[in-house]
Write a protein that holds these residues in place. Structure first.
Motif, PDB file in Angstrom:
ATOM      1  N   LYS A  15      28.325  30.985 -17.791  1.00 56.65           N
ATOM      2  CA  LYS A  15      28.983  30.787 -16.493  1.00 56.65           C
ATOM      3  C   LYS A  15      29.112  29.308 -16.147  1.00 56.65           C
ATOM      4  O   LYS A  15      30.181  28.868 -15.715  1.00 56.65           O
ATOM      5  N   ASN A  16      28.072  28.526 -16.323  1.00 56.29           N
ATOM      6  CA  ASN A  16      28.130  27.112 -15.931  1.00 56.29           C
ATOM      7  C   ASN A  16      29.152  26.336 -16.756  1.00 56.29           C
ATOM      8  O   ASN A  16      29.901  25.517 -16.219  1.00 56.29           O
ATOM      9  N   ARG A  17      29.209  26.600 -18.053  1.00 53.45           N
ATOM     10  CA  ARG A  17      30.203  25.943 -18.911  1.00 53.45           C
ATOM     11  C   ARG A  17      31.617  26.330 -18.473  1.00 53.45           C
ATOM     12  O   ARG A  17      32.516  25.490 -18.407  1.00 53.45           O
ATOM     13  N   SER A  18      31.807  27.599 -18.144  1.00 54.10           N
ATOM     14  CA  SER A  18      33.123  28.065 -17.701  1.00 54.10           C
ATOM     15  C   SER A  18      33.489  27.486 -16.341  1.00 54.10           C
ATOM     16  O   SER A  18      34.652  27.144 -16.112  1.00 54.10           O
ATOM     17  N   ILE A  19      32.524  27.356 -15.438  1.00 57.93           N
ATOM     18  CA  ILE A  19      32.796  26.730 -14.139  1.00 57.93           C
ATOM     19  C   ILE A  19      33.293  25.308 -14.349  1.00 57.93           C
ATOM     20  O   ILE A  19      34.276  24.881 -13.731  1.00 57.93           O
ATOM     21  N   ASP A  20      32.648  24.568 -15.244  1.00 58.56           N
ATOM     22  CA  ASP A  20      33.098  23.202 -15.539  1.00 58.56           C
ATOM     23  C   ASP A  20      34.526  23.198 -16.076  1.00 58.56           C
ATOM     24  O   ASP A  20      35.361  22.397 -15.655  1.00 58.56           O
ATOM     25  N   PHE A  21      34.817  24.101 -17.020  1.00 58.44           N
ATOM     26  CA  PHE A  21      36.138  24.144 -17.642  1.00 58.44           C
ATOM     27  C   PHE A  21      37.226  24.501 -16.626  1.00 58.44           C
ATOM     28  O   PHE A  21      38.245  23.814 -16.533  1.00 58.44           O
ATOM     29  N   TYR A  22      37.042  25.570 -15.887  1.00 63.66           N
ATOM     30  CA  TYR A  22      38.081  26.010 -14.959  1.00 63.66           C
ATOM     31  C   TYR A  22      38.234  25.051 -13.777  1.00 63.66           C
ATOM     32  O   TYR A  22      39.331  24.903 -13.235  1.00 63.66           O
ATOM     33  N   SER A  23      37.171  24.363 -13.414  1.00 68.89           N
ATOM     34  CA  SER A  23      37.275  23.314 -12.387  1.00 68.89           C
ATOM     35  C   SER A  23      38.142  22.175 -12.909  1.00 68.89           C
ATOM     36  O   SER A  23      38.951  21.604 -12.168  1.00 68.89           O
ATOM     37  N   LYS A  24      37.987  21.849 -14.194  1.00 69.32           N
ATOM     38  CA  LYS A  24      38.783  20.806 -14.829  1.00 69.32           C
ATOM     39  C   LYS A  24      40.279  21.142 -14.799  1.00 69.32           C
ATOM     40  O   LYS A  24      41.117  20.242 -14.748  1.00 69.32           O
ATOM     41  N   LEU A  25      40.593  22.438 -14.779  1.00 62.51           N
ATOM     42  CA  LEU A  25      41.996  22.866 -14.684  1.00 62.51           C
ATOM     43  C   LEU A  25      42.540  22.714 -13.273  1.00 62.51           C
ATOM     44  O   LEU A  25      43.726  22.921 -13.037  1.00 62.51           O
ATOM     45  N   GLY A  26      41.667  22.370 -12.333  1.00 65.82           N
ATOM     46  CA  GLY A  26      42.096  22.183 -10.950  1.00 65.82           C
ATOM     47  C   GLY A  26      41.939  23.422 -10.083  1.00 65.82           C
ATOM     48  O   GLY A  26      42.400  23.434  -8.946  1.00 65.82           O
ATOM     49  N   LEU A  27      41.287  24.459 -10.611  1.00 65.45           N
ATOM     50  CA  LEU A  27      41.052  25.662  -9.815  1.00 65.45           C
ATOM     51  C   LEU A  27      39.831  25.447  -8.927  1.00 65.45           C
ATOM     52  O   LEU A  27      38.864  24.803  -9.332  1.00 65.45           O
ATOM     53  N   GLU A  28      39.885  26.019  -7.730  1.00 68.86           N
ATOM     54  CA  GLU A  28      38.793  25.870  -6.761  1.00 68.86           C
ATOM     55  C   GLU A  28      37.841  27.060  -6.869  1.00 68.86           C
ATOM     56  O   GLU A  28      38.269  28.225  -6.807  1.00 68.86           O
ATOM     57  N   LEU A  29      36.553  26.771  -7.029  1.00 71.78           N
ATOM     58  CA  LEU A  29      35.540  27.819  -7.076  1.00 71.78           C
ATOM     59  C   LEU A  29      35.489  28.507  -5.715  1.00 71.78           C
ATOM     60  O   LEU A  29      35.257  27.863  -4.694  1.00 71.78           O
ATOM     61  N   ALA A  30      35.722  29.807  -5.680  1.00 71.20           N
ATOM     62  CA  ALA A  30      35.714  30.574  -4.431  1.00 71.20           C
ATOM     63  C   ALA A  30      34.300  31.063  -4.115  1.00 71.20           C
ATOM     64  O   ALA A  30      33.849  30.958  -2.994  1.00 71.20           O
ATOM     65  N   TRP A  31      33.618  31.601  -5.108  1.00 69.18           N
ATOM     66  CA  TRP A  31      32.224  32.009  -4.947  1.00 69.18           C
ATOM     67  C   TRP A  31      31.644  32.366  -6.307  1.00 69.18           C
ATOM     68  O   TRP A  31      32.371  32.586  -7.265  1.00 69.18           O
ATOM     69  N   GLU A  32      30.336  32.407  -6.353  1.00 65.92           N
ATOM     70  CA  GLU A  32      29.649  32.782  -7.582  1.00 65.92           C
ATOM     71  C   GLU A  32      28.352  33.498  -7.245  1.00 65.92           C
ATOM     72  O   GLU A  32      27.812  33.363  -6.157  1.00 65.92           O
ATOM     73  N   ASP A  33      27.878  34.269  -8.210  1.00 63.34           N
ATOM     74  CA  ASP A  33      26.545  34.844  -8.117  1.00 63.34           C
ATOM     75  C   ASP A  33      25.869  34.610  -9.464  1.00 63.34           C
ATOM     76  O   ASP A  33      26.292  33.730 -10.225  1.00 63.34           O
ATOM     77  N   GLU A  34      24.880  35.377  -9.780  1.00 64.03           N
ATOM     78  CA  GLU A  34      24.074  35.145 -10.977  1.00 64.03           C
ATOM     79  C   GLU A  34      24.880  35.082 -12.272  1.00 64.03           C
ATOM     80  O   GLU A  34      24.647  34.225 -13.120  1.00 64.03           O
ATOM     81  N   ASP A  35      25.835  35.988 -12.448  1.00 64.10           N
ATOM     82  CA  ASP A  35      26.574  36.035 -13.713  1.00 64.10           C
ATOM     83  C   ASP A  35      28.092  36.117 -13.550  1.00 64.10           C
ATOM     84  O   ASP A  35      28.813  36.452 -14.483  1.00 64.10           O
ATOM     85  N   THR A  36      28.583  35.801 -12.358  1.00 66.85           N
ATOM     86  CA  THR A  36      30.010  35.910 -12.075  1.00 66.85           C
ATOM     87  C   THR A  36      30.486  34.696 -11.285  1.00 66.85           C
ATOM     88  O   THR A  36      29.759  34.184 -10.442  1.00 66.85           O
ATOM     89  N   ALA A  37      31.692  34.245 -11.575  1.00 71.58           N
ATOM     90  CA  ALA A  37      32.312  33.167 -10.797  1.00 71.58           C
ATOM     91  C   ALA A  37      33.767  33.547 -10.552  1.00 71.58           C
ATOM     92  O   ALA A  37      34.447  34.068 -11.446  1.00 71.58           O
ATOM     93  N   PHE A  38      34.227  33.311  -9.320  1.00 70.14           N
ATOM     94  CA  PHE A  38      35.620  33.559  -8.964  1.00 70.14           C
ATOM     95  C   PHE A  38      36.269  32.247  -8.556  1.00 70.14           C
ATOM     96  O   PHE A  38      35.703  31.489  -7.770  1.00 70.14           O
ATOM     97  N   PHE A  39      37.457  31.998  -9.113  1.00 71.73           N
ATOM     98  CA  PHE A  39      38.230  30.791  -8.813  1.00 71.73           C
ATOM     99  C   PHE A  39      39.532  31.175  -8.144  1.00 71.73           C
ATOM    100  O   PHE A  39      40.227  32.086  -8.606  1.00 71.73           O
ATOM    101  N   TRP A  40      39.880  30.442  -7.088  1.00 69.79           N
ATOM    102  CA  TRP A  40      41.201  30.623  -6.495  1.00 69.79           C
ATOM    103  C   TRP A  40      42.255  30.076  -7.443  1.00 69.79           C
ATOM    104  O   TRP A  40      42.134  28.956  -7.939  1.00 69.79           O
ATOM    105  N   ILE A  41      43.280  30.859  -7.687  1.00 67.15           N
ATOM    106  CA  ILE A  41      44.468  30.372  -8.383  1.00 67.15           C
ATOM    107  C   ILE A  41      45.416  29.851  -7.300  1.00 67.15           C
ATOM    108  O   ILE A  41      45.867  28.710  -7.352  1.00 67.15           O
ATOM    109  N   GLU A  42      45.701  30.706  -6.317  1.00 65.37           N
ATOM    110  CA  GLU A  42      46.381  30.309  -5.083  1.00 65.37           C
ATOM    111  C   GLU A  42      45.439  30.730  -3.961  1.00 65.37           C
ATOM    112  O   GLU A  42      45.167  31.922  -3.806  1.00 65.37           O
ATOM    113  N   LYS A  43      44.933  29.759  -3.214  1.00 61.19           N
ATOM    114  CA  LYS A  43      43.906  30.049  -2.217  1.00 61.19           C
ATOM    115  C   LYS A  43      44.340  31.173  -1.279  1.00 61.19           C
ATOM    116  O   LYS A  43      45.435  31.147  -0.733  1.00 61.19           O
TER     117      LYS A  43
END
Length: 153
Positions: A15-43
């Motif tokens: 999850k942490n590696r993926s959060i770094d990668f998808y953040s690099k794409l410019g997506l905004e982290l919407a929320w996360e828990d222990e094993d899941t992360a959601f990113f806004w594509i269009e807020k």
């Protein structure tokens, strides 16, 4: 009734590696828990769920390990430079050897592909307005080939 796609999901191994990668794409982290992360594509309109688990080991198939992000035609033309600035390598699509963006006249769209750290296939994609006489072209055309074809129109 249906206005668009709200969510899609991909399997990930870290999850942490993926959060770094998808953040690099410019997506905004919407929320996360222990094993899941959601990113806004269009807020507040659409998001991508990343699920950590053994499912990332599933062999690639576009029905379970692929997502396409909508971009403009002009952005797609410059996507190679953008990918390079964020340290992401494009990959060829299918049997193509070129990693350059291409136009599918018969489908009315254009694309470039790259992978996330788990090998999920990601695509930048846009709509392309195709004159009727070119809709039978099934070859994948480079932007240069496409624009030269349209100039002759």
């Amino acid at each position: 009734m249906i206005l668009g796609l709200y969510e899609a999901h991909l399997p990930i191994s870290n999850k942490n590696r993926s959060i770094d990668f998808y953040s690099k794409l410019g997506l905004e982290l919407a929320w996360e828990d222990e094993d899941t992360a959601f990113f806004w594509i269009e807020k507040e309109k659409s998001w991508l769920g990343l699920w950590e688990g053994e499912e990332h080991r599933l062999p690639y198939h576009p029905s379970i390990r692929h997502i396409a992000f909508r971009v403009s035609y002009e952005e797609l033309k410059h996507s190679m430079d953008w990918l390079k600035t964020i340290g992401v390598e494009p990959v060829p699509f299918g049997r193509r050897s070129s990693v350059e963006p291409f136009v599918r006249a018969n489908q009315g769209n254009a694309s470039v592909y790259f992978n996330d750290p788990d090998g999920n296939s990601l695509e930048l994609m846009c709509f392309v307005s195709v004159p009727e006489k070119f809709k039978s072209i099934t070859d994948k055309l480079s932007f240069e080939e496409w624009e030269n074809l349209i100039k002759e129109e």
